[in-house]
Structure formats: C-alpha cells, structure tokens
Design a protein around this motif. Structure first.
Motif, mmCIF file in Angstrom:
data_model
loop_
_atom_site.group_PDB
_atom_site.id
_atom_site.type_symbol
_atom_site.label_atom_id
_atom_site.label_comp_id
_atom_site.label_asym_id
_atom_site.label_seq_id
_atom_site.Cartn_x
_atom_site.Cartn_y
_atom_site.Cartn_z
ATOM 1 N N VAL A 109 5.532 1.774 3.971
ATOM 2 C CA VAL A 109 4.799 1.801 2.705
ATOM 3 C C VAL A 109 4.457 3.252 2.387
ATOM 4 O O VAL A 109 3.793 3.933 3.174
ATOM 5 C CB VAL A 109 3.511 0.967 2.785
ATOM 6 N N ASP A 111 2.715 6.174 -0.090
ATOM 7 C CA ASP A 111 1.647 6.406 -1.056
ATOM 8 C C ASP A 111 2.277 7.101 -2.262
ATOM 9 O O ASP A 111 2.250 8.323 -2.386
ATOM 10 C CB ASP A 111 0.555 7.276 -0.438
ATOM 11 N N VAL A 138 3.378 2.168 -3.144
ATOM 12 C CA VAL A 138 2.111 1.683 -3.697
ATOM 13 C C VAL A 138 1.350 2.912 -4.194
ATOM 14 O O VAL A 138 0.906 3.737 -3.389
ATOM 15 C CB VAL A 138 1.280 0.910 -2.660
ATOM 16 N N THR A 175 -5.616 -6.025 -6.200
ATOM 17 C CA THR A 175 -5.803 -6.337 -4.780
ATOM 18 C C THR A 175 -7.231 -6.745 -4.449
ATOM 19 O O THR A 175 -7.468 -7.328 -3.388
ATOM 20 C CB THR A 175 -5.425 -5.131 -3.911
ATOM 21 N N VAL A 184 2.759 -1.168 -7.698
ATOM 22 C CA VAL A 184 3.732 -1.445 -6.647
ATOM 23 C C VAL A 184 5.136 -1.312 -7.227
ATOM 24 O O VAL A 184 5.425 -1.831 -8.311
ATOM 25 C CB VAL A 184 3.543 -2.866 -6.086
ATOM 26 N N THR A 198 3.774 -8.098 0.266
ATOM 27 C CA THR A 198 3.495 -7.218 1.395
ATOM 28 C C THR A 198 2.245 -6.382 1.132
ATOM 29 O O THR A 198 1.392 -6.212 2.016
ATOM 30 C CB THR A 198 4.700 -6.295 1.652
ATOM 31 N N THR A 199 2.118 -5.882 -0.083
ATOM 32 C CA THR A 199 0.939 -5.090 -0.436
ATOM 33 C C THR A 199 -0.330 -5.919 -0.321
ATOM 34 O O THR A 199 -1.351 -5.459 0.221
ATOM 35 C CB THR A 199 1.094 -4.526 -1.856
ATOM 36 N N ALA A 203 -3.712 -5.337 2.048
ATOM 37 C CA ALA A 203 -4.947 -4.966 1.337
ATOM 38 C C ALA A 203 -5.900 -6.149 1.328
ATOM 39 O O ALA A 203 -6.220 -6.698 0.283
ATOM 40 C CB ALA A 203 -4.617 -4.515 -0.080
ATOM 41 N N PRO A 209 -3.779 -0.541 0.505
ATOM 42 C CA PRO A 209 -3.290 -1.115 1.766
ATOM 43 C C PRO A 209 -3.836 -0.352 2.966
ATOM 44 O O PRO A 209 -4.073 0.859 2.902
ATOM 45 C CB PRO A 209 -1.769 -0.956 1.668
ATOM 46 N N THR A 212 -1.889 2.770 3.904
ATOM 47 C CA THR A 212 -2.195 3.974 3.138
ATOM 48 C C THR A 212 -3.535 4.564 3.571
ATOM 49 O O THR A 212 -3.670 5.786 3.717
ATOM 50 C CB THR A 212 -2.221 3.653 1.637
#
Length: 234
Positions: A109, A111, A138, A175, A184, A198-199, A203, A209, A212
């Motif tokens: 993931v 940022d 994300v 989120t 996303v 997934t995010t 989160a 998340p 991140t």
C-alpha cells in the motif's frame, strides 16, 4: 543507497519512461496468485536542504494488523520536484526499503496514487510494474481529479474521475463515519473493488490504513536520525 545508474535525470527522460511503463500496468485482480496476508505500507520523507530522502517499509499481518517486520533506507534525492513525476524522487529509496525486508509482501500500500495520475502511472503503479508486486495507492487528497462526497457511513464510496475524460481512476472512500474520505486507486495486479476492500480492512480504527500510519511514523523518525547523523558528521 546509491541512485541507479540508469535512473532518469531530466523531465523528458522521466516522461518517456512513464509512457513506456504505462501499458504494463495490470488493472484487475491476479486470480492466478491469490493475495496472501502480508501487507506492506511504504512512505517517504525528505530533507531537501540536506539532500536526504528516507523511505520506510512496514510489513503487517492483514488479520491482526500486527507489525511483522519493518525496514528503512536512506539516500540522496534522486530527482527534482516536478508534479506528476514524484515517483522518480521516491522510488529508489522505496525499492531499497522493500529489499531490506526479509519477507516479500503479498500486497504493498503506497501513500499516494496509482492509476489516479495524469499519465495513469503514479507511484503505486510504477512500483508494481518495476517489482511485479501487487500494489494499490491510498491518497489523502484527490489531486486534480473530481469526486462527490461519499455518504457518511463507513464504506461509502463515490467515483474519482478525470475531468478531461470522465474516466474513473479511483474511488473516494469513507473509512470513518462522517470523517473526510481517502482516495483509493489501483496500482498493479489488483482491481479497484479489491483495493477498496483492502483499504477498509486496514483502516479499522482511523481514517488512514494502519500500513500508512506506521510507515509514515517510521520514516519521519528515520529522517530525524539521518539528519542528525549528517549534521554530526559535518
């Protein structure tokens, strides 16, 4: 860590490299290799005055969100600041940090952005193509793309679209109930629906998340240490 010898040094070279890599991005789920539980977050921090860039890679287990492993890499800034070409500043250090992990992430993931990029090759997509890893982006802001505010409940989404073409390049995702969304986008070897799920999995308590959050904290600490080391050495 040294900058790769063949790394682009001019805007023209970087634009040409983006055009070369863009057709290699896979924007759907890789069903031949189902995603495993190890998810890495990567983030980057800079000190332009000291020509320092620090990248962090933090590996979490998707089920527990516990940290499995983490690593950092320190190097020189590889490319000048040019909007749309930030990956060329960040990727050498990010690649070094990922290489320092003893286990290979099943998903990474970033940022930042993937397909949500003027040439559809943001950091997440660029990283995925270079490494072959499954990646997603994300971001905290919509960059230059359009979106409507998602509904207030957690999990609500709206399309993130390119105003020039109307193409959906990602999704605005809520989120946390009533908290501003994240943005996303697909990186590589993943579909947008899976990237959103997934995010949300990552989160559970905060807007961003856990990947991140941990990577951001680690790279900032590492930058402070690297800056202090540089100052002491001088």
């Amino acid at each position: 860590m040294p900058i790769p010898a063949d790394w682009p040094t001019t805007e023209a070279e970087a634009l040409a490299e983006q055009q070369r890599l863009r057709p290699l991005v896979q924007t759907h789920d890789d069903h031949d290799e189902p995603a495993g539980p190890l998810i890495a977050g990567v983030d980057v921090a800079y000190d332009d005055d000291h020509d320092l860039v620090v990248a962090a890679a933090v590996l979490l287990h998707r089920d527990t969100l516990d940290i499995v492993e983490q690593a950092t890499a320190v190097g020189r800034i590889a490319f000048p600041y040019v909007p749309g070409l930030l990956a060329f500043r960040e990727l050498p250090a990010v690649l070094d940090a990922l290489a320092a992990l003893t286990r290979t992430p099943d998903t990474v993931v970033c940022d930042g952005y993937g397909l949500a990029h003027p040439r559809r090759l943001g950091l997440a997509s660029h990283l995925g193509v270079l490494t072959g890893l499954r990646t997603l982006g994300v971001a905290k802001t919509p960059f230059s793309f359009d979106h409507r505010e998602p509904d207030a409940p957690r999990g609500s989404t709206t399309p993130l679209t390119d105003p020039a073409t109307g193409e959906e390049v990602g999704r605005a995702l809520r989120t946390r109930p009533g908290v501003k969304p994240v943005f996303v986008s697909v990186g590589h070897r993943i579909g947008l629906d899976t990237a959103v799920r997934t995010t949300l999995d990552l989160a559970r308590r905060y807007r961003l998340p856990e990947t991140t959050r941990h990577a951001d904290s680690l790279c900032r600490r590492a930058l402070t240490e690297a800056r202090n080391d540089r100052t002491t050495a001088n």
